[in-house]
Design an enzyme around this catalytic site. Structure first.
Site, PDB file in Angstrom:
ATOM      1  N   CYS A 122       0.838  -1.207   0.000  1.00 23.22           N
ATOM      2  CA  CYS A 122       0.000   0.000   0.000  1.00 23.22           C
ATOM      3  C   CYS A 122       0.869   1.253   0.000  1.00 23.22           C
ATOM      4  CB  CYS A 122      -0.914   0.002   1.229  1.00 23.22           C
ATOM      5  SG  CYS A 122      -1.879   1.513   1.409  1.00 23.22           S
ATOM      6  N   CYS A 181      -0.369   4.184   2.278  1.00 24.44           N
ATOM      7  CA  CYS A 181      -0.154   3.951   3.714  1.00 24.44           C
ATOM      8  C   CYS A 181       1.312   4.132   4.096  1.00 24.44           C
ATOM      9  CB  CYS A 181      -0.543   2.526   4.097  1.00 24.44           C
ATOM     10  SG  CYS A 181      -2.171   2.027   3.579  1.00 24.44           S
ATOM     11  N   ASP A 182       2.203   3.607   3.281  1.00 23.57           N
ATOM     12  CA  ASP A 182       3.585   3.427   3.710  1.00 23.57           C
ATOM     13  C   ASP A 182       4.602   4.266   2.946  1.00 23.57           C
ATOM     14  OD1 ASP A 182       2.381   1.521   5.308  1.00 23.57           O
ATOM     15  OD2 ASP A 182       2.864  -0.136   3.974  1.00 23.57           O
TER      16      ASP A 182
END
Lengths: 311, 114
Positions: A136, A139-140
């Site tokens: 992701c 997200c990261d």
């Protein structure tokens, strides 16, 4: 007494929420269940450029919120972060046990649980998941500010998320198994022109290594069979999807890849049970096709419920 | 946020986690992270169920870059489990598929091991 709904929709992605909008507007008592927050895969897509109605790009999270807000405006209830701990979808009145605490009943069900990112199945992958390996980018991505990272894949997700990752990473090297991208031409051209993106064609990851965190990925050229170890700070994997069919396994037919075969009206052999979106066996999986499936499933379910009442 | 979940900064890590004297579940989270938003209610529910037996702590990634790096944490959300001696135990959990029942089971395993 269990709470009873006309329609329970499992999965609050584009298919499930489109179904919820149509069902709620038809005045069906509608409940949407999701083990996460609404949006399905859209919510972790950094931008969406091909959904009609938005002449400028829209962030995936915003589109996801808009879908959910529209469904709720018409009276659909969306339950977030809820786990289905038992279920019976084969019976006439279908039941779901939620978080081992309560049971809800449904006269009809749309399963729109979609698909999840495919894992590579390469040694070291599970060990370094969250320690350098990610699925992701939204997200990261920020963890990799100023770092040298790799992206595995060459479809739309891989190429578009690589472009997104260039705003954090010092360099993004795409490792792709073929000698050209499968992504849409517009994104592919943009990636090839980016000074931060390099591409290693005809190659696949074979192993991940490191100590506490990921340090290197071993790749193999599929034409020459040559192996090489590349130092890396992180690897993002976008190599397609696997269907999330657990809920319907054993009660509806799956094709050899695990997707659900439905009728043109999204029906299954089980009366009152419909399947919509990425979980369905079909050729193209897009937000637009998911929304179409969800619409059809809700209309078909509505017709089914009317016939049940008349009978 | 639930009264059973405490948010700390990187500077408080040693006191609140390593020297807690009881099992700790540490959640590295980020903003603009839907899986983090999905985890929050599950984390709070388990924290409530196991209140008084284990600590449930959140830490914001963006403010804890060096700590995250030293622990090898590169994704949000990531759950780390520490025993009462401050040693990390068991598998880390991450991503969107973290189940409430799995968090609870791992904390109960820590409690049973004591």
């Amino acid at each position: 007494m269990n709470e009873r709904y006309d329609l329970v929709i499992v999965g609050a992605g584009p298919a499930g929420l489109a179904a919820a909008i149509y069902a709620a507007r038809a005045r069906l008592e509608t409940l949407v269940l999701d083990e996460s927050v609404p949006g399905g895969q859209v919510k972790t897509t950094h931008k969406v450029s091909n959904y009609p109605g938005f002449p400028e790009d829209i962030k995936g999270t915003e589109l996801a919120k808009a879908f959910a807000a529209q469904a709720e405006r018409f009276g659909a209830t969306i339950r977030r972060a809820v786990e289905i701990t038992r279920h019976d979808l084969a019976a006439v009145v279908k039941t779901f046990e939620l978080d081992e605490e309560e049971t809800v009943e449904a006269r009809a069900v749309v399963v729109a649980t979609g698909a999840k990112p495919r894992e590579l199945g390469v040694p070291g992958e599970s060990r370094f998941r969250g320690r350098g390996i990610s699925y992701c980018a939204t997200c990261d991505g920020a963890y990799f500010e100023g770092k040298d990272i790799h992206v595995v894949g060459g479809g739309n997700s891989a190429v578009e998320e690589s472009l997104f990752l260039t705003q954090f990473a010092k360099s993004v090297t795409i490792v792709h198994q073929f000698d050209h991208f499968q992504a849409e031409a517009s994104s592919a051209e943009e990636a090839l022109a980016s000074p931060k993106i390099k591409v290693i064609w005809d190659s696949e990851p074979r192993a991940f290594s490191g100590e506490t965190a990921l340090r290197a990925v071993t790749i193999q050229n599929v034409k020459t069979q040559e192996r090489s170890e590349l130092a890396t700070d992180g690897v993002f994997v976008f190599i397609g999807l696997v269907p999330r069919a657990d809920l319907v396994k054993g009660i509806v037919p799956l094709n050899k890849w695990g997707y659900v075969e439905t009728g043109e009206d999204m029906s299954t052999p089980v009366p009152g049970l419909y399947v919509a979106g990425d979980l369905r066996a079909k050729q193209f999986r897009q937000i637009t096709t998911a929304v179409s499936d969800g619409t059809i499933a809700a209309l078909a379910a509505q017709k089914y419920l009317k016939q049940q009442k008349a009978a | 946020m639930s009264e059973h979940v405490k948010e700390i900064t990187a500077a408080e890590f040693n006191r609140e986690v390593k020297e807690a004297g009881e099992p700790v579940v540490l959640d590295f989270y980020s903003t603009e992270c839907p899986p983090c938003a999905a985890l929050a209610p599950k984390f709070e529910a388990v924290a409530e169920q196991l209140a008084g037996k284990a600590r449930f702590i959140k830490i914001f990634r963006q403010g804890s870059r060096e700590l995250a790096m030293s622990l090898g944490v590169t994704g949000s959300p990531t759950l780390l489990f520490f025993d009462r001696h401050g040693r990390e135990q068991g598998e880390r959990m991450g991503g969107e598929e973290i189940k409430r029942s799995a968090i609870k089971a791992q904390v109960e395993a820590l409690l049973a091991a004591e």
